[in-house]
Design an enzyme around this catalytic site. Structure first.
Site, mmCIF file in Angstrom:
data_model
loop_
_atom_site.group_PDB
_atom_site.id
_atom_site.type_symbol
_atom_site.label_atom_id
_atom_site.label_comp_id
_atom_site.label_asym_id
_atom_site.label_seq_id
_atom_site.Cartn_x
_atom_site.Cartn_y
_atom_site.Cartn_z
ATOM 1 N N ASP A 1 3.018 6.696 7.789
ATOM 2 C CA ASP A 1 3.629 5.723 6.874
ATOM 3 C C ASP A 1 3.359 4.308 7.391
ATOM 4 O OD1 ASP A 1 5.090 4.641 4.812
ATOM 5 O OD2 ASP A 1 7.019 4.872 5.827
ATOM 6 N N HIS B 1 1.985 9.122 -4.721
ATOM 7 C CA HIS B 1 2.801 7.986 -4.287
ATOM 8 C C HIS B 1 1.945 6.718 -4.159
ATOM 9 C CE1 HIS B 1 5.984 5.781 -2.446
ATOM 10 N NE2 HIS B 1 5.360 5.671 -1.285
HETATM 11 C C1 HEM Z 1 10.763 8.991 0.392
HETATM 12 C C2 HEM Z 1 10.417 7.738 0.454
HETATM 13 C C3 HEM Z 1 9.044 7.291 0.822
HETATM 14 C C4 HEM Z 1 8.127 7.880 1.650
HETATM 15 C C5 HEM Z 1 8.272 9.165 2.447
HETATM 16 C C6 HEM Z 1 6.958 7.045 1.649
HETATM 17 C C7 HEM Z 1 5.807 7.331 2.346
HETATM 18 C C8 HEM Z 1 4.617 6.659 2.181
HETATM 19 C C9 HEM Z 1 3.361 7.052 2.739
HETATM 20 C C10 HEM Z 1 3.133 8.278 3.621
HETATM 21 C C11 HEM Z 1 2.417 6.166 2.340
HETATM 22 C C12 HEM Z 1 0.891 6.168 2.640
HETATM 23 C C13 HEM Z 1 0.531 5.401 3.854
HETATM 24 C C14 HEM Z 1 0.806 3.929 3.807
HETATM 25 O O1 HEM Z 1 0.006 3.139 3.318
HETATM 26 O O2 HEM Z 1 1.894 3.542 4.242
HETATM 27 C C15 HEM Z 1 3.091 5.169 1.538
HETATM 28 C C16 HEM Z 1 2.491 4.088 0.949
HETATM 29 C C17 HEM Z 1 3.157 3.116 0.264
HETATM 30 N N1 HEM Z 1 4.467 3.128 -0.108
HETATM 31 FE FE1 HEM Z 1 5.836 4.552 0.317
HETATM 32 N N2 HEM Z 1 7.190 5.965 0.849
HETATM 33 C C18 HEM Z 1 8.450 6.086 0.305
HETATM 34 C C19 HEM Z 1 9.066 5.209 -0.568
HETATM 35 C C20 HEM Z 1 8.502 4.049 -1.038
HETATM 36 C C21 HEM Z 1 9.136 3.120 -1.927
HETATM 37 C C22 HEM Z 1 10.567 3.242 -2.463
HETATM 38 C C23 HEM Z 1 8.253 2.106 -2.154
HETATM 39 C C24 HEM Z 1 8.365 0.868 -3.007
HETATM 40 C C25 HEM Z 1 9.440 0.188 -3.226
HETATM 41 C C26 HEM Z 1 7.062 2.404 -1.395
HETATM 42 C C27 HEM Z 1 5.947 1.592 -1.336
HETATM 43 C C28 HEM Z 1 4.755 1.957 -0.755
HETATM 44 C C29 HEM Z 1 3.570 1.122 -0.779
HETATM 45 C C30 HEM Z 1 3.439 -0.286 -1.342
HETATM 46 C C31 HEM Z 1 2.558 1.863 -0.162
HETATM 47 C C32 HEM Z 1 1.102 1.433 0.055
HETATM 48 C C33 HEM Z 1 0.284 1.719 -1.176
HETATM 49 C C34 HEM Z 1 -1.164 1.267 -0.972
HETATM 50 O O3 HEM Z 1 -1.430 0.082 -1.192
HETATM 51 O O4 HEM Z 1 -1.981 2.097 -0.551
HETATM 52 N N3 HEM Z 1 7.246 3.599 -0.748
HETATM 53 N N4 HEM Z 1 4.426 5.497 1.452
#
Ligand code: HEM
Length: 303
Positions: free
Chosen positions: A142, A214
């Site tokens: 993450d 996601h």
């Molecule tokens: C259960 C809750 C969540 C989990 C387990 C989670 C996990 C992850 C993972 C594994 C990634 C891919 C790796 C990375 O680029 O960080 C990711 C990307 C991302 N997440 Fe989450 N996330 C969660 C909730 C959220 C929420 C609520 C938001 C927005 C308000 C969010 C916004 C983002 C963004 C902006 C990216 C990067 C997208 C990109 O440009 O590639 N995430 N998240």
């Protein structure tokens, strides 16, 4: 130009393997002077720990009625097209305590708790941690697509010229994972839920990337401009209940709200984020993290 001397200390200090989150409601019958004095004591430096202080919309108006950041608002429950929702549990003040050593963090937690004892009640008291590869409890890394270097400041800080410049709009959400269900998916299915490979952490490309992943829901461009936010989430919890405490900073609140609406499927394409099949939002709050100078000014008059 934005520099890290503007924002509250610790915003850019990574990795932040140990963290603690305290959300609190202020007692209505306590004077503002008493609250400001308590806040000032709460954020005194503690070796090895950063203590950042953020305010909910109502609390900011109460303690600092002379000006407010233009987009500051309480978090309201969001409902999606496909039966998913994100609850609102807005409180008044939020302490993000983080560093590398759990013992240092606990010293800071006790300091904050003792200082705030007579003026506030805790609504969330949660411990966070990060492993060496920054893998969430789902096993996926993450934070990879977070902006790097000075781009973190562009994504996170309210620009110069706006009220609250050098501060941030902040979202916190405690997500509870359903790991048993997630672990029953094949590796391929898990990777389609996230939008990246699990072991190599490579983003899926072209037709391999489902619109329900996601990454597809949260990687947003408007008029060619990436709506980047700066995430500092950590896993939390114990054997029975666990998940991700989502914590993100943005220069513009819309960057965050667009991502939430896209996760919920409130878009023309109507796709919701399949991650929500395996994780449920249990809390939700918006905060304003004032710049270092604005926080000092607010607390300057306190005894
Ligand atoms: C259960 C809750 C969540 C989990 C387990 C989670 C996990 C992850 C993972 C594994 C990634 C891919 C790796 C990375 O680029 O960080 C990711 C990307 C991302 N997440 Fe989450 N996330 C969660 C909730 C959220 C929420 C609520 C938001 C927005 C308000 C969010 C916004 C983002 C963004 C902006 C990216 C990067 C997208 C990109 O440009 O590639 N995430 N998240």
């Amino acid at each position: 130009m934005l520099s890290d001397a503007i924002c509250q200390a610790g915003l850019l200090e990574e990795p932040g393997r140990s963290a603690h989150y305290l959300e609190m409601n202020l007692h209505p019958d306590v004077s503002n002077e008493q609250i400001l004095a308590a806040l000032k004591t709460a954020v005194q430096p503690v070796s090895g720990a950063f203590i950042a202080l953020c305010f909910g919309s109502d609390a900011w108006d109460r303690l600092n009625p002379s000006w407010r950041p233009a987009q500051l608002q309480p978090f309201r429950q969001l409902d999606g097209k496909n039966g998913y929702s994100m609850p609102a549990t807005q409180s008044d003040v939020y302490f993000w305590i983080h560093g590398e050593d759990q013992g240092d963090i606990m010293d800071a937690v006790l300091q904050v708790h003792e200082a705030m004892r007579d003026v506030a009640v805790c609504t969330l008291d949660l411990n966070g941690f990060k492993n060496r590869e920054a893998r969430d409890l789902t096993g996926f890394v993450d934070g990879t697509a977070n902006p790097k270097g000075d781009k973190r400041l562009d994504a996170a800080l309210i620009p110069e010229g706006e009220p609250g410049a050098g501060g941030s709009y902040v979202l916190t959400q405690r997500w509870q994972h359903h790991l048993q269900a997630f672990s029953h998916l094949s590796l391929h299915e898990q990777e389609q839920v996230i939008g990246r490979t699990k072991s190599g952490n490579v983003e899926l490309e072209g037709d391999a990337m489902p619109p329900t992943s996601h990454v597809s829901r949260t990687d947003v461009k408007i008029d060619g401009v990436g709506q980047k936010i700066y995430r500092r989430s950590t896993p939390y919890g114990g054997a029975d209940e666990h998940g991700l405490y989502f914590l993100a900073f943005a220069c513009d609140l819309k960057r965050i709200s667009i991502q939430l609406e896209r996760m919920l499927g409130n878009t023309d394409d109507g796709f919701s984020d399949y991650l929500m099949k395996y994780s449920t939002a249990k809390t939700g709050a918006y905060w304003f993290m004032p710049s270092r100078a604005d926080l000092e000014t607010l607390l300057a008059g306190a005894a």
